[in-house]
Design a protein around this motif. Structure first.
Motif, short mmCIF file in Angstrom:
data_model
loop_
_atom_site.label_atom_id
_atom_site.label_comp_id
_atom_site.label_asym_id
_atom_site.label_seq_id
_atom_site.Cartn_x
_atom_site.Cartn_y
_atom_site.Cartn_z
N CYS A 20 0.85 -1.19 0.00
CA CYS A 20 0.00 0.00 0.00
C CYS A 20 0.89 1.24 0.00
O CYS A 20 2.01 1.22 0.51
CB CYS A 20 -0.86 -0.05 1.26
N THR B 100 0.71 3.69 1.84
CA THR B 100 1.06 4.12 3.20
C THR B 100 2.23 3.30 3.75
O THR B 100 3.00 3.81 4.56
CB THR B 100 -0.15 4.02 4.16
N HIS C 27 -0.45 -4.64 5.49
CA HIS C 27 -1.76 -4.74 6.15
C HIS C 27 -2.88 -5.13 5.20
O HIS C 27 -4.03 -5.17 5.60
CB HIS C 27 -2.10 -3.41 6.84
N GLU C 28 -2.56 -5.43 3.94
CA GLU C 28 -3.63 -5.83 3.00
C GLU C 28 -3.48 -7.33 2.77
O GLU C 28 -3.16 -7.77 1.68
CB GLU C 28 -3.49 -5.04 1.69
N GLU D 200 -9.64 -4.27 2.31
CA GLU D 200 -9.32 -3.02 3.02
C GLU D 200 -9.20 -1.83 2.07
O GLU D 200 -9.86 -0.79 2.28
CB GLU D 200 -8.06 -3.21 3.89
ZN LIG Z 1 -3.53 0.45 2.88
#
Ligand SMILES: [Zn+2]
Ligand SMILES: [Zn+2]
Length: 376
Positions: free
Chosen positions: A56, A58, A76-77, A171
């Protein structure tokens, strides 16, 4: 051969090793592939074997700017399989295929009650980790999912016919749909989406699904070609076309009702503000860094051009998002078409480098501990 212990603390797949590979953030632009312990789990927690994890924007921001302390394991994905269950976990079974959200809002605090869950203090706490300071952990082979994530709706079952890598978009799609809902689009609205990376493309596709007419702008024809597969047939080739001029031409000289900026930084805010009509809205979706930017206050006051932002996901729309991603897989919303690269975990440093320097042919980049596992 080990026999099943009758007083075992947890139910477990016996093939789980003691150590694993992970891409560890050691400082600004310093990512290393290391061997780390497989995280232990406690009561109410689960251990998930990662099948795939998207990179991502981020994650890249944290790696390049050093906004977080080191060491950490980001990502986190992610989607994967439940391989160990802590005591008291009854909603999940070994072998369940799941998506893990790395944080969930409390649902009851002031910010949650005011429908701004991304500002909730529990939401700012990360509940998935592959070791070190909890940071998601998707760039590793196994992740520990903490009890409050397991107990709430943070872990989502994946239907059998949906591959992990489609599910891993849960997400990002949530963050996109949350922004679209905030815009309250009408069927006769014209929306301009600036930037057709994976997020910009999803913003455009969901604006179109909300009934709006959508113009998409990007420098790369390769991205417009992928966007066309999602029904986005009004490309603006920003490399050789004046975006604002074209938007005015398409809207009887008014400008777009809504402009969504899906390119980071402050450079294109001016373009976005110029391309929107008087009384229209500009949504900043990729401005994930605090900095000063100039804008024309008269455009906001007299011309009534509203500027708004949207960040992160909302659990209030979780059912709609799971429907969109899971049912959409065979119904025109196959997000795996956005994946341009799949890297094995031992090549995670290269994966992050490719993601950090987007080329015409790079879209969503996934890291898979076991090559090919994401397609299962
Ligand atoms: Zn993300
Ligand atoms: Zn809250």
């Amino acid at each position: 051969m080990a026999t099943q212990s009758t007083n075992a603390e947890s139910q477990t797949d016996r093939h789980i090793p003691a150590t694993m590979q992970a891409a560890v953030y050691r400082g600004i632009n310093d990512m290393r592939i290391e061997t780390v312990p497989v995280p232990a789990i406690g009561r109410g927690e689960i251990l998930v074997k990662v099948a795939t994890c998207g990179i991502c924007g981020t994650d890249l921001k944290k790696i390049h700017l050093g906004s977080h302390s080191a060491p950490r394991i980001f990502g986190h994905e992610m989607a994967g399989t439940v391989v160990r269950l802590g005591q008291g976990v009854d909603r999940f079974h070994l072998g369940d295929r799941v998506v893990v959200h790395h944080h969930v809002p409390c649902g009851t605090c002031y910010y949650c009650r005011k429908q701004t869950p991304a500002q909730c203090s529990q939401y700012k706490k990360v509940g998935a980790t592959a070791g070190f300071e909890p940071s998601g952990g998707g760039f590793a082979e196994y992740i520990r999912v903490m009890d409050w994530i397991v107990a709430s709706r943070g872990v989502v079952h994946i239907p059998d016919d949906v591959p992990f890598e489609q599910a891993a978009f849960l997400e990002p799609v949530n963050t996109v749909l949350k922004a679209i809902k905030l815009l309250n689009l009408a069927a006769d609205d014209t929306v301009l989406v600036i930037g057709q990376g994976p997020i910009g493309l999803m913003l455009a596709a969901l604006s179109r699904r909300a009934g709006a007419r959508v113009l998409t702008s990007d420098l790369y024809p390769e991205r417009h070609a992928i966007a066309a597969k999602f029904g986005l047939k009004d490309p603006i080739h920003a490399a050789n076309e004046d975006v604002v001029e074209r938007v005015f031409k398409e809207t009887e000289g008014r400008g777009a009702d809504v402009v969504i900026l899906a390119v980071g930084g402050a450079a294109l805010i001016k373009t976005a503000m110029e391309a929107v009509r008087h009384g229209g809205k500009v949504m900043l979706f990729a401005q994930t860094q605090h900095e000063q930017a100039s804008f024309d206050p008269g455009a906001v006051c007299m011309d009534e051009k509203a500027m708004l932002g949207s960040y992160s996901s909302s659990f209030e729309i979780l059912d709609e998002v799971t429907g969109l991603v899971f049912d959409g897989y065979r119904n025109g919303f196959d997000l795996t078409r956005l994946i341009s690269h799949r890297f094995s975990l031992d090549r995670a440093v290269e994966a992050i480098d490719v993601a950090s320097h987007p080329q015409a042919d790079s879209m969503k980049i996934m890291i898979e501990p076991v090559p090919g596992a994401g397609a299962n």
